[in-house]
Design an enzyme around this catalytic site. Structure first.
Site, PDB file in Angstrom:
ATOM      1  N   MET A 157      48.160  94.234   4.175  1.00 15.98           N
ATOM      2  CA  MET A 157      49.530  94.115   4.680  1.00 15.98           C
ATOM      3  C   MET A 157      50.347  93.268   3.709  1.00 15.98           C
ATOM      4  O   MET A 157      51.100  93.795   2.919  1.00 15.98           O
ATOM      5  CB  MET A 157      49.534  93.531   6.091  1.00 15.98           C
ATOM      6  CG  MET A 157      50.864  93.621   6.769  1.00 15.98           C
ATOM      7  SD  MET A 157      50.737  93.783   8.555  1.00 15.98           S
ATOM      8  CE  MET A 157      50.724  92.098   9.055  1.00 15.98           C
ATOM      9  N   CYS A 158      50.210  91.951   3.735  1.00 15.83           N
ATOM     10  CA  CYS A 158      50.828  91.020   2.790  1.00 15.83           C
ATOM     11  C   CYS A 158      52.348  90.889   3.006  1.00 15.83           C
ATOM     12  O   CYS A 158      53.003  91.802   3.491  1.00 15.83           O
ATOM     13  CB  CYS A 158      50.565  91.415   1.340  1.00 15.83           C
ATOM     14  SG  CYS A 158      48.813  91.476   0.926  1.00 15.83           S
ATOM     15  N   GLY A 159      52.864  89.754   2.625  1.00 11.11           N
ATOM     16  CA  GLY A 159      54.292  89.493   2.714  1.00 11.11           C
ATOM     17  C   GLY A 159      54.827  88.978   1.393  1.00 11.11           C
ATOM     18  O   GLY A 159      54.196  88.148   0.733  1.00 11.11           O
TER      19      GLY A 159
END
Length: 296
Positions: free
Chosen positions: A1-3
């Protein structure tokens, strides 16, 4: 996912607030990736080149480092220790000697630049921000990343941002399907990756293309043809901030621009505490389109 988060300040008066604003954006993205986090800050130029270092045993690795390194490379150096990282300032022409010095030490080089410093560690964004005092740092622009590991283990070396060139770094949300082929190809050309993270391969690709004479814009356009998979890249350079998404653009991304700044976030809520966000122009960056903002 990661941001992913990024912030490019147009107004000089906001520079003292860069660290606080960028840290708040990163922490807001915590649930997109809680296992490690990092930020690249572009601050003032130092007296020479800055190497940002990391060690799992900073109490030992950084003890007496200024004297030992200075003696080894034949130049005066300064060392500023911040938790597990240290920022070393040294003459430009001694960087090769410095890299040789660190090659057999329990010390990793996170970045090199005249203005860029990179801080990254395993842990939540809140803990990383607190450990390094990122909220008090000043500068013109910066990028950050909070990671949910998919392609490699949870390690400091596998955290973002990745830097493979002077004052240049990259963060990534997505996954590359041909990164092993690219890793081997780039290693043959002198750009050997230090981690198993596919994002470092992307950073090395940009450095290779630019080392072959391409502009950053041309190198970013090259990712659309040569990198297979889905990705959003945010790139920091000494002068500014760049963004590109793959042609499908399945990973979320949003941008906001005012007279004072340009901001990037994986989600709009990353902008919630930015000044003047209510009046900002907000849009989703187009697929397969390179965006760039830089100072003259």
């Amino acid at each position: 996912m990661c941001g992913i988060v990024g912030l490019y300040l147009k107004r000089e008066a906001l520079r003292p607030e860069l660290g606080a604003l960028l840290s708040d954006m990163l922490v807001t993205m915590s649930d997109r990736g809680p296992d490690s986090a990092g930020i690249a800050i572009y601050g003032d130029e130092g007296p020479g080149l800055k190497l940002t270092l990391q060690s799992d045993r900073p109490d030992i690795a950084f003890d007496g480092l200024a004297e030992d390194l200075g003696r080894a490379i034949g130049a005066e150096v300064s060392v500023r220790v911040i938790d597990t990282h240290a920022v070393v300032s040294l003459p430009h022409e001694r960087i090769a000697a410095a890299r040789d010095f660190f090659s057999d030490k329990d010390i990793r080089i996170m970045s090199a630049g005249e203005r860029m410093e990179i801080y990254k560690e395993v842990g939540t964004p809140q803990s990383v921000v607190k450990r390094f005092g990122l909220g008090s740092m000043a500068g013109s622009h910066g990028i950050g990343h909070t990671r949910m590991a998919t392609e490699s283990a949870v390690t400091t070396l596998g955290a973002h941002p990745f830097s493979t060139d002077i004052d240049q770094c990259l963060v990534h949300n997505g996954s590359l399907s041909n990164h092993n082929y690219l890793r081997r190809m780039l290693a043959r050309r002198g750009y050997a990756a230090q981690s198993q993270n596919d994002t470092e391969v992307a950073a090395s690709y940009l450095s290779w293309r630019m080392g072959s004479g391409a502009t950053l814009g041309e190198a970013l356009e090259g990712t659309l043809a040569d990198l297979d998979g889905f990705f959003t890249f945010v790139v920091g350079t000494e002068k500014g901030l760049g963004v590109v998404r793959d042609p499908i653009a399945c990973k979320p991304a949003v941008m906001a621009e005012t007279e004072d700044y340009v901001a990037f976030g994986s989600e709009y809520r990353a902008f919630s505490n930015l000044p003047g966000i209510d009046a900002a122009r907000v849009w989703e960056p187009e697929p397969a389109t390179v965006y760039f903002w830089e100072r003259s």
